[in-house]
Design a protein around this motif. Structure first.
Motif, short mmCIF file in Angstrom:
data_model
loop_
_atom_site.label_atom_id
_atom_site.label_comp_id
_atom_site.label_asym_id
_atom_site.label_seq_id
_atom_site.Cartn_x
_atom_site.Cartn_y
_atom_site.Cartn_z
N ARG A 29 29.38 -29.18 -24.73
CA ARG A 29 28.33 -27.94 -24.50
C ARG A 29 27.15 -28.15 -25.35
N VAL A 30 26.01 -28.10 -24.84
CA VAL A 30 24.71 -27.97 -25.78
C VAL A 30 23.89 -26.86 -25.23
N HIS A 31 23.72 -25.92 -26.40
CA HIS A 31 22.95 -24.85 -25.91
C HIS A 31 21.45 -24.90 -25.98
N ALA A 32 20.71 -24.34 -24.95
CA ALA A 32 19.22 -24.61 -25.00
C ALA A 32 18.69 -22.99 -24.51
N PHE A 33 17.43 -22.91 -25.15
CA PHE A 33 16.93 -21.58 -24.83
C PHE A 33 17.65 -20.60 -25.14
N ALA A 34 17.51 -19.30 -24.39
CA ALA A 34 18.49 -18.15 -24.75
C ALA A 34 19.79 -18.29 -24.26
N ASP A 35 19.94 -18.80 -22.94
CA ASP A 35 21.18 -18.80 -22.56
C ASP A 35 21.54 -19.89 -21.55
N ASN A 36 20.76 -20.99 -21.74
CA ASN A 36 21.16 -22.31 -20.85
C ASN A 36 22.25 -23.11 -21.51
N PHE A 37 22.98 -23.54 -20.72
CA PHE A 37 23.85 -24.70 -21.07
C PHE A 37 23.35 -26.04 -20.57
N ILE A 38 23.44 -27.04 -21.66
CA ILE A 38 23.01 -28.35 -21.12
C ILE A 38 24.61 -29.23 -21.43
N TRP A 39 25.20 -29.57 -20.00
CA TRP A 39 26.50 -30.23 -20.18
C TRP A 39 26.28 -31.77 -20.50
N MET A 40 27.13 -32.26 -21.47
CA MET A 40 27.11 -33.64 -21.75
C MET A 40 28.29 -34.19 -21.36
N VAL A 41 28.71 -35.13 -20.44
CA VAL A 41 29.70 -35.86 -19.90
C VAL A 41 29.75 -37.24 -20.95
N HIS A 42 30.67 -37.27 -21.70
CA HIS A 42 30.67 -38.47 -22.70
C HIS A 42 31.95 -39.12 -22.91
N ASN A 43 31.82 -40.33 -23.34
CA ASN A 43 33.09 -41.20 -23.76
C ASN A 43 32.91 -41.66 -25.19
N GLY A 44 32.18 -40.83 -26.12
CA GLY A 44 32.17 -41.14 -27.43
C GLY A 44 31.15 -42.07 -28.03
N ARG A 45 30.66 -42.96 -27.00
CA ARG A 45 29.67 -44.11 -27.43
C ARG A 45 28.50 -43.65 -26.20
N GLU A 46 28.66 -43.35 -25.07
CA GLU A 46 27.57 -42.95 -24.19
C GLU A 46 27.57 -41.55 -23.68
N ALA A 47 26.56 -40.92 -23.29
CA ALA A 47 26.65 -39.47 -22.66
C ALA A 47 25.68 -39.51 -21.45
N VAL A 48 26.01 -38.56 -20.70
CA VAL A 48 25.23 -38.27 -19.50
C VAL A 48 25.04 -36.80 -19.41
N CYS A 49 23.68 -36.35 -19.55
CA CYS A 49 23.40 -35.00 -19.41
C CYS A 49 23.12 -34.20 -18.34
N VAL A 50 23.71 -33.25 -18.13
CA VAL A 50 23.29 -32.43 -16.77
C VAL A 50 22.19 -31.12 -17.22
N ASP A 51 21.34 -31.12 -16.43
CA ASP A 51 20.16 -30.08 -16.53
C ASP A 51 19.55 -29.86 -17.81
N PRO A 52 18.96 -30.89 -18.61
CA PRO A 52 18.55 -30.77 -19.78
C PRO A 52 16.92 -30.07 -19.66
N GLY A 53 17.08 -28.83 -19.84
CA GLY A 53 15.54 -28.16 -19.68
C GLY A 53 15.04 -28.12 -21.03
N ASP A 54 15.53 -28.57 -21.83
CA ASP A 54 14.94 -28.88 -23.34
C ASP A 54 15.53 -30.24 -23.77
N ALA A 55 14.53 -31.34 -24.41
CA ALA A 55 15.07 -32.37 -24.76
C ALA A 55 15.75 -32.38 -26.21
N ARG A 56 15.14 -31.39 -26.79
CA ARG A 56 15.35 -31.33 -28.60
C ARG A 56 17.10 -31.11 -28.79
N PRO A 57 17.79 -30.06 -28.11
CA PRO A 57 19.10 -29.98 -28.37
C PRO A 57 19.83 -31.13 -28.22
#
Ligand code: ZN
Ligand code: FE
Length: 240
Positions: free
Chosen positions: A6-34
């Motif tokens: 789970r990555v938090h963005a803005f006040a109440d958005n979640f950006i989900w990161m599917v990962h295997n420890g080496r690579e990740a795929v993100c879902v709905d990145p409203g903001d790149a920084r987090p």
């Protein structure tokens, strides 16, 4: 095995990161920084980006992520997306770090909205990325679609096993459950969940993911027996 972080963005958005420890795929990145911070902290690279719908709080980070990871693929809903992308449609099956995900078209909140569901053995339980369609304890506002469409979309998601982890895009659970209790005052499971969720929120904890079982027991929109009931409840919630 794959995990979902789970990555938090803005006040109440979640950006989900599917990962295997080496690579990740993100879902709905409203903001790149987090997302970039998460990747550098965990020393992973970004393999791809998934987008459930066109709203800026779900896509705003795509260009900056593509600048940092030019090889990352972008796939998402059919409405014109930021950056190069391949639109997804109902029934498409896509590979995410070795796990197959099925694409469901779930219009209602927007007309282009999709959900991504996987029963891959790489996850301990099935997982669903539901964006702003099915929330923990609620559903998205009807900005573009109709109550009939949302009713069908929620029922489509409801076909999956009760153990399915529901990863939605916002921390709206407590407000949703306050409405749910007002909506179904005799539902003890809803009252119990609200008490539990309020305690979690007062400790600053996230209340997502949820499970489809919990949503079946307590979510007044998933529990609506007809699109008319859903329409009525959605209108009440908009003014709650
Ligand atoms: Zn949205
Ligand atoms: Fe949103």
């Amino acid at each position: 095995m794959l995990s979902v972080a789970r990555v938090h963005a803005f006040a109440d958005n979640f950006i989900w990161m599917v990962h295997n420890g080496r690579e990740a795929v993100c879902v709905d990145p409203g903001d790149a920084r987090p997302v970039l911070s998460y990747l550098s902290e965990t020393q992973q690279r970004l393999a791809g980006i998934l987008l459930t719908h066109w709203h800026g709080d779900h896509q705003g980070g795509v260009e900056d992520l593509k600048a940092a990871y030019p090889d990352a693929w972008v796939r998402g809903s059919k409405k014109r997306l930021k950056g190069p992308s391949v639109p997804l449609a109902e029934g498409d099956v896509i590979d995410v770090l070795g796990a197959s995900f099925e694409v469901l078209e779930v219009p209602g909140h927007t007309l282009d909205h999709i959900a991504l569901v996987s029963e891959s053995p790489l996850f301990p339980t099935p997982v669903a990325f539901t964006g702003d369609t099915l929330f923990a304890g609620g559903c998205g506002r009807l900005f573009e679609g109709t109550a009939e469409q949302m009713f069908e979309s929620l029922n489509k998601l409801n076909q999956w096993p009760e153990t399915t982890q529901v990863y939605c895009a916002h921390e709206y659970t407590e407000a949703n459950l306050k409405f749910a209790v007002a909506c179904e005052p005799d539902n003890a499971a809803t009252q119990e969940r609200l008490t539990h969720v309020s305690a979690m929120r007062s400790r600053g904890e996230a209340t997502v993911p949820s499970t489809l079982l919990l949503e079946r027991q307590t979510n007044p929109f998933l529990r609506s027996e007809s699109s008319h009931v859903l329409a009525d409840r959605r209108l009440q919630k908009d003014h709650f």
